[in-house]
Design an enzyme around this catalytic site. Sequence first.
Site, PDB file in Angstrom:
ATOM      1  N   SER A 172       1.016  -1.685  -0.166  1.00 55.29           N
ATOM      2  CA  SER A 172       0.056   0.070   0.163  1.00 55.29           C
ATOM      3  C   SER A 172       0.612   1.880   0.134  1.00 55.29           C
ATOM      4  O   SER A 172       0.568   2.163  -0.536  1.00 55.29           O
ATOM      5  CB  SER A 172      -0.872  -0.544   1.012  1.00 55.29           C
ATOM      6  OG  SER A 172      -1.560  -1.041   0.841  1.00 55.29           O
ATOM      7  N   GLU A 174      -4.179  -3.264  -7.262  1.00 55.44           N
ATOM      8  CA  GLU A 174      -4.500  -2.353  -8.195  1.00 55.44           C
ATOM      9  C   GLU A 174      -4.558  -1.262  -6.661  1.00 55.44           C
ATOM     10  O   GLU A 174      -5.494  -0.090  -7.149  1.00 55.44           O
ATOM     11  CB  GLU A 174      -4.869  -2.045  -9.124  1.00 55.44           C
ATOM     12  CG  GLU A 174      -4.501  -2.963 -10.125  1.00 55.44           C
ATOM     13  CD  GLU A 174      -4.705  -2.273 -11.432  1.00 55.44           C
ATOM     14  OE1 GLU A 174      -4.754  -0.859 -12.207  1.00 55.44           O
ATOM     15  OE2 GLU A 174      -4.553  -3.156 -12.539  1.00 55.44           O
ATOM     16  N   GLU A 191      -9.427  -0.235   1.234  1.00 54.59           N
ATOM     17  CA  GLU A 191      -8.980   0.730   2.519  1.00 54.59           C
ATOM     18  C   GLU A 191      -8.470   1.884   1.236  1.00 54.59           C
ATOM     19  O   GLU A 191      -8.709   3.391   2.049  1.00 54.59           O
ATOM     20  CB  GLU A 191      -7.669   0.509   3.832  1.00 54.59           C
ATOM     21  CG  GLU A 191      -8.677  -0.903   3.926  1.00 54.59           C
ATOM     22  CD  GLU A 191      -9.091  -2.438   3.803  1.00 54.59           C
ATOM     23  OE1 GLU A 191      -8.325  -2.162   2.472  1.00 54.59           O
ATOM     24  OE2 GLU A 191      -9.857  -2.747   3.531  1.00 54.59           O
TER      25      GLU A 191
HETATM   26  N1  CAA Z   1      -1.684  11.421  -9.839  1.00 56.12           N
HETATM   27  C1  CAA Z   1      -0.988  12.204  -9.593  1.00 56.12           C
HETATM   28  N2  CAA Z   1      -0.548  12.698  -8.832  1.00 56.12           N
HETATM   29  C2  CAA Z   1      -0.870  12.229  -7.063  1.00 56.12           C
HETATM   30  C3  CAA Z   1      -1.578  10.864  -7.389  1.00 56.12           C
HETATM   31  C4  CAA Z   1      -2.005  10.811  -8.730  1.00 56.12           C
HETATM   32  N3  CAA Z   1      -4.022   9.768  -8.959  1.00 56.12           N
HETATM   33  N4  CAA Z   1      -1.776  11.405  -5.903  1.00 56.12           N
HETATM   34  C5  CAA Z   1      -0.973  11.056  -5.246  1.00 56.12           C
HETATM   35  N5  CAA Z   1      -0.007  11.971  -5.892  1.00 56.12           N
HETATM   36  C6  CAA Z   1       1.349  12.984  -5.594  1.00 56.12           C
HETATM   37  C7  CAA Z   1       0.701  13.646  -5.324  1.00 56.12           C
HETATM   38  O1  CAA Z   1       0.086  15.450  -5.249  1.00 56.12           O
HETATM   39  C8  CAA Z   1       1.598  14.497  -3.849  1.00 56.12           C
HETATM   40  O2  CAA Z   1       2.730  14.907  -4.864  1.00 56.12           O
HETATM   41  P1  CAA Z   1       3.706  16.470  -4.188  1.00 56.12           P
HETATM   42  O3  CAA Z   1       4.220  15.437  -3.231  1.00 56.12           O
HETATM   43  O4  CAA Z   1       4.037  17.092  -5.640  1.00 56.12           O
HETATM   44  O5  CAA Z   1       2.479  16.854  -3.214  1.00 56.12           O
HETATM   45  C9  CAA Z   1       2.921  13.107  -4.171  1.00 56.12           C
HETATM   46  O6  CAA Z   1       2.237  12.402  -5.022  1.00 56.12           O
HETATM   47  C10 CAA Z   1       3.025  12.283  -3.221  1.00 56.12           C
HETATM   48  O7  CAA Z   1       1.087  12.142  -3.013  1.00 56.12           O
HETATM   49  P2  CAA Z   1       0.556  11.728  -1.404  1.00 56.12           P
HETATM   50  O8  CAA Z   1       1.462  12.161  -0.299  1.00 56.12           O
HETATM   51  O9  CAA Z   1      -0.891  11.496  -1.198  1.00 56.12           O
HETATM   52  O10 CAA Z   1       1.516  10.433  -1.540  1.00 56.12           O
HETATM   53  P3  CAA Z   1       1.358   8.708  -0.146  1.00 56.12           P
HETATM   54  O11 CAA Z   1       3.056   7.896  -0.015  1.00 56.12           O
HETATM   55  O12 CAA Z   1       0.628   9.203   0.768  1.00 56.12           O
HETATM   56  O13 CAA Z   1       0.611   7.236  -0.810  1.00 56.12           O
HETATM   57  C11 CAA Z   1      -1.465   6.679  -2.192  1.00 56.12           C
HETATM   58  C12 CAA Z   1      -0.224   7.444  -1.307  1.00 56.12           C
HETATM   59  C13 CAA Z   1      -2.485   6.825  -2.114  1.00 56.12           C
HETATM   60  C14 CAA Z   1      -1.623   4.977  -0.350  1.00 56.12           C
HETATM   61  C15 CAA Z   1      -0.156   5.799  -2.737  1.00 56.12           C
HETATM   62  O14 CAA Z   1       0.904   4.790  -2.139  1.00 56.12           O
HETATM   63  C16 CAA Z   1      -1.294   4.304  -3.271  1.00 56.12           C
HETATM   64  O15 CAA Z   1      -1.513   4.392  -4.240  1.00 56.12           O
HETATM   65  N6  CAA Z   1      -0.568   2.986  -2.755  1.00 56.12           N
HETATM   66  C17 CAA Z   1      -1.032   2.102  -3.430  1.00 56.12           C
HETATM   67  C18 CAA Z   1      -0.816   1.681  -4.023  1.00 56.12           C
HETATM   68  C19 CAA Z   1      -1.270   0.465  -4.935  1.00 56.12           C
HETATM   69  O16 CAA Z   1      -2.438   0.673  -5.594  1.00 56.12           O
HETATM   70  N7  CAA Z   1      -0.592  -0.849  -5.265  1.00 56.12           N
HETATM   71  C20 CAA Z   1      -0.962  -1.564  -6.463  1.00 56.12           C
HETATM   72  C21 CAA Z   1       0.355  -2.167  -7.370  1.00 56.12           C
HETATM   73  S1  CAA Z   1       0.148  -2.268  -8.691  1.00 56.12           S
HETATM   74  C22 CAA Z   1      -1.225  -4.417  -8.813  1.00 56.12           C
HETATM   75  O17 CAA Z   1      -1.848  -4.476  -8.203  1.00 56.12           O
HETATM   76  C23 CAA Z   1      -1.281  -4.387  -9.740  1.00 56.12           C
HETATM   77  C24 CAA Z   1      -1.653  -5.606 -10.319  1.00 56.12           C
HETATM   78  O18 CAA Z   1      -1.285  -6.992  -9.952  1.00 56.12           O
HETATM   79  C25 CAA Z   1      -3.239  -5.979 -11.855  1.00 56.12           C
END
Ligand code: CAA
Length: 382
Positions: free
Chosen positions: A132, A365, A369
């Site tokens: 995550s 993905e 949560e």
């Molecule tokens: N688009 C563009 N930029 C984004 C964004 C988005 N959707 N979301 C955040 N950002 C940017 C923010 O603006 C911020 O930029 P600045 O530093 O310039 O201000 C930066 O990214 C960091 O943002 P956060 O502080 O919100 O980041 P975070 O570390 O708190 O994490 C999170 C955010 C939403 C929890 C993210 O880590 C996340 O999405 N985690 C889940 C990961 C995931 O989905 N993994 C799946 C793996 S792939 C898979 O599963 C494939 C498969 O098998 C089919």
Amino acid sequence: MDFKLTDEQQMLKEMCRSFAENELKPKAEHYDRTHEFPWEHVKKMGEMGLMGVVYPEKYNGAGMDYLSYAIAVEELSRGCASTGVICSAHNSLCLSPIYYFGTEEQKMKYLSRLCTGEWIGCFGITEPEAGSDAAGTKTTAEFKNGRWVLNGTKNFITNGGVANVAVVTAVTEKGIGHKGLSFFIIEKGTPGFSVGKTEDKLGICASSTTELVFDNCEIPEENLLGKKGDGFKIAMHTLDGGRVGIAAQALGIAQAAYDTAKAYAMERKQFGKSIASFQAIQWMIADMATEIEAARLLVYQAANYMNTGERQRYSKYSAMAKLFASETSHRVTHKAIQIHGGYGYVKDYPVERYYRDARITEIYEGTSEIQRLVIASNELKG
Ligand code: CAA
């Protein structure tokens, strides 16, 4: 919002439904049992334009829109959820960052082969300590003598064991968190790049889920994807789109489970009547049908926002669509087993497979949560 399908979308839907009914559904039990990768389905998807649905024709893509893509993944997943995710991970997770952030040379080189299905793609951000917390990447990429040298391990990578091309994140500057991540394109066969452990999963058993291992893996400078330091944002951008694909997969599984349960309820007799005549079953049928329809509206809405390119909107809506469709799929497949009673718990009927296949859609993905976190942070923006 009007979801009346265009003639082109309707034709695509019918083509995918016929493929799912006639070719995917009859083989889904075999691939689930043997865990074999369904190469025949991937070959056919390439011929049908499903390996590059939204990408321009100049890269051999089908040049369609995101609603068409969502409809295609929904219909495929109705026949075989593993085939649905193979298509979704390839299209949304590997091709998308190359298309949106790649150079023209990278697009010509990679997209033109990936869009036809000649090559399969995968996407690697997940690591043992970066699930995550996608910014917790440990894999490194150091620039030495004009080449990038990668070291580290990715895990739970969909299409990992079969991909010709992987797009992965790695740390290019330590100590600055997500701003120190960059994206790279790695080709199969590159020395130092290998496929590690293959996961033995609860569901979507025909899809390949593996580790990717980088051991002093050297790649050319031009295989950096996007700008150095933009890796995290590219990953987030990619997942915003990818989540619509998984939402569509969840919807397709739910629809398949509902269709099977409804047909069973009308045929199965207890106490001298069909069980569909009992109110207990009717309430389940009503809830299943209503939730599936609501999920479909959210999925199509998110796909339509992707067509407009309104980033903030579709980031939130794709998270809403994935959250609701995956949890709907869980509830619907649960009820489908309940309607089948003991027969739902054995492998003679497909509903136990639908139940197992649905479960992952609440995890990959981004877990439910994480979707709630993304939705809330968008809702609470000033
Ligand atoms: N688009 C563009 N930029 C984004 C964004 C988005 N959707 N979301 C955040 N950002 C940017 C923010 O603006 C911020 O930029 P600045 O530093 O310039 O201000 C930066 O990214 C960091 O943002 P956060 O502080 O919100 O980041 P975070 O570390 O708190 O994490 C999170 C955010 C939403 C929890 C993210 O880590 C996340 O999405 N985690 C889940 C990961 C995931 O989905 N993994 C799946 C793996 S792939 C898979 O599963 C494939 C498969 O098998 C089919």
